[in-house]
Design a protein around this motif. Structure first.
Motif, PDB file in Angstrom:
ATOM      1  N   ALA A   1       0.836  -1.186   0.000  1.00  0.00           N
ATOM      2  CA  ALA A   1       0.000   0.000   0.000  1.00  0.00           C
ATOM      3  C   ALA A   1       0.874   1.239   0.000  1.00  0.00           C
ATOM      4  O   ALA A   1       1.659   1.455   0.906  1.00  0.00           O
TER       5      ALA A   1
ATOM      6  N   MET B   1      -1.647   7.180   1.001  1.00  0.00           N
ATOM      7  CA  MET B   1      -1.992   7.612   2.354  1.00  0.00           C
ATOM      8  C   MET B   1      -3.412   8.194   2.364  1.00  0.00           C
ATOM      9  O   MET B   1      -3.797   8.937   1.464  1.00  0.00           O
TER      10      MET B   1
ATOM     11  N   LYS C   1      -3.287   6.773   7.507  1.00  0.00           N
ATOM     12  CA  LYS C   1      -3.419   5.341   7.204  1.00  0.00           C
ATOM     13  C   LYS C   1      -2.953   5.050   5.781  1.00  0.00           C
ATOM     14  O   LYS C   1      -3.309   5.759   4.846  1.00  0.00           O
ATOM     15  N   LYS C   2      -2.147   3.986   5.618  1.00  0.00           N
ATOM     16  CA  LYS C   2      -1.752   3.542   4.276  1.00  0.00           C
ATOM     17  C   LYS C   2      -2.861   2.670   3.724  1.00  0.00           C
ATOM     18  O   LYS C   2      -3.279   1.722   4.388  1.00  0.00           O
ATOM     19  N   VAL C   3      -3.323   2.960   2.537  1.00  0.00           N
ATOM     20  CA  VAL C   3      -4.432   2.167   2.000  1.00  0.00           C
ATOM     21  C   VAL C   3      -4.113   1.560   0.640  1.00  0.00           C
ATOM     22  O   VAL C   3      -3.320   2.102  -0.125  1.00  0.00           O
ATOM     23  N   THR C   4      -4.753   0.411   0.397  1.00  0.00           N
ATOM     24  CA  THR C   4      -4.707  -0.234  -0.910  1.00  0.00           C
ATOM     25  C   THR C   4      -6.104  -0.136  -1.521  1.00  0.00           C
ATOM     26  O   THR C   4      -7.091  -0.496  -0.870  1.00  0.00           O
TER      27      THR C   4
ATOM     28  N   GLU D   1     -12.102   1.145   9.477  1.00  0.00           N
ATOM     29  CA  GLU D   1     -10.758   0.860  10.012  1.00  0.00           C
ATOM     30  C   GLU D   1      -9.896   0.059   9.055  1.00  0.00           C
ATOM     31  O   GLU D   1      -8.681  -0.014   9.207  1.00  0.00           O
ATOM     32  N   ASN D   2     -10.509  -0.568   8.087  1.00  0.00           N
ATOM     33  CA  ASN D   2      -9.760  -1.399   7.145  1.00  0.00           C
ATOM     34  C   ASN D   2      -8.811  -0.534   6.314  1.00  0.00           C
ATOM     35  O   ASN D   2      -8.987   0.681   6.194  1.00  0.00           O
ATOM     36  N   ASP D   3      -7.817  -1.179   5.721  1.00  0.00           N
ATOM     37  CA  ASP D   3      -6.888  -0.438   4.854  1.00  0.00           C
ATOM     38  C   ASP D   3      -6.898  -0.988   3.424  1.00  0.00           C
ATOM     39  O   ASP D   3      -6.061  -0.628   2.611  1.00  0.00           O
ATOM     40  N   LYS D   4      -7.872  -1.880   3.136  1.00  0.00           N
ATOM     41  CA  LYS D   4      -7.965  -2.470   1.785  1.00  0.00           C
ATOM     42  C   LYS D   4      -9.390  -2.274   1.269  1.00  0.00           C
ATOM     43  O   LYS D   4     -10.350  -2.778   1.879  1.00  0.00           O
TER      44      LYS D   4
END
Ligand code: ATP
Ligand SMILES: Nc1ccn([C@@H]2O[C@H](COP(=O)(O)O)[C@@H](O)[C@H]2O)c(=O)n1
Ligand code: MG
Length: 219
Positions: free
Chosen positions: A18, A21, A25-28, A103-106
């Motif tokens: 990911a 930003m 938070k780093k996101v994919t 809260e997820n990052d994907k």
């Protein structure tokens, strides 16, 4: 005491890391595109279950906005009835809020970007670029059959609006897929096959995102 086994090396592959930003938070982000009725929502549910992504459907967010009684509700409803694309600022705000709240990052972003304006505005506003674009390819004949049989009470699942949506898809959405294809970011799926067979192909693409297996070693 247990030993947590390291995550498999495959998660360091370029596509999986990911880079984007969203706040701190780093996101994919994976864009899920395809014509109306190609099976985007159906397959996103499967991906959520197996690969731990959060599914954000732009269409669902817009329909929820109508229901919420928002000041944009009437405008959105009229656009959906006509199969037209809602101005990007409205849809991007809904997507951004949903990603921040979660809260997820994907994230699987389903049905977005739908046109060049959507694409450019999302990049400019969020600075997020997708890991890849999952493209469900299906004939209009098959998509029409599916939409007319969907029975979810959608105001746009009638033959008149369906034809308008197909036209918008060809004229405005396919160029977005071509844009990402030129960047080698499109993973094309034959979506005309039965649901489980389509998911087999989807699974192969998402394999690097499989949840880490944590093995505890008895001591
Ligand atoms: N591979 C498939 N074969 C047969 N029917 C399918 C397949 N995939 C989905 N369907 C059915 O077709 C209909 C449309 O599927 P879905 O809602 O997933 O499409 P969609 O791409 O999200 O459409 P839209 O863009 O209109 O939201 C649903 O009734 C679904 O059960
Ligand atoms: N980026 C988008 C996505 C959707 N819309 C509008 O919602 C309708 C339904 O979308 P589905 O993905 O649920 O089929 C679509 O036809 C558009 O009117 C939009 O404006 N922008
Ligand atoms: Mg859908």
């Amino acid at each position: 005491m247990g030993t947590v086994v390291d995550a498999p090396a495959v998660v360091t592959e370029k596509e999986v890391v990911a880079e984007n930003m969203l706040g701190d938070k780093k996101v994919t982000v994976v864009f899920v595109l395809g014509g109306p009725g190609s099976g985007k929502g159906t397959q996103c549910s499967n991906i959520v279950e197996h690969f731990g992504f959060t599914h954000l459907s732009a269409g669902d967010l817009l329909r929820a906005e109508i229901k919420s009684g928002s000041e944009n509700g009437t405008m959105i409803e009229n656009m959906i009835k006509e199969g037209k694309i809602v101005p990007s600022e409205v849809t991007i705000k809904l997507l951004q809020q949903a990603m921040i709240k979660n809260e997820n990052d994907k994230f699987l972003i389903d049905g977005f970007p739908r046109n060049e304006e959507n694409r450019a505005a999302f990049e400019n506003v969020t600075k997020i670029s997708p890991a890849f674009v999952l493209f469900f390819n299906c004939s209009e004949e098959e998509m029409e059959r599916r939409l007319l049989g969907r029975n979810e009470g959608r105001v746009d699942d009638n033959i008149e609006t369906i034809r308008k949506r197909f036209k918008v898809f060809v004229e405005s959405s396919l160029p977005v897929i071509e844009y990402y294809d030129a960047k080698d970011k499109v993973k094309k799926i034959d979506a005309a096959k039965p649901i489980p067979e389509v998911f087999e192909d989807v699974k192969a693409i998402f394999a690097p995102y499989a949840k880490y297996v944590i093995i505890y070693q008895a001591t």
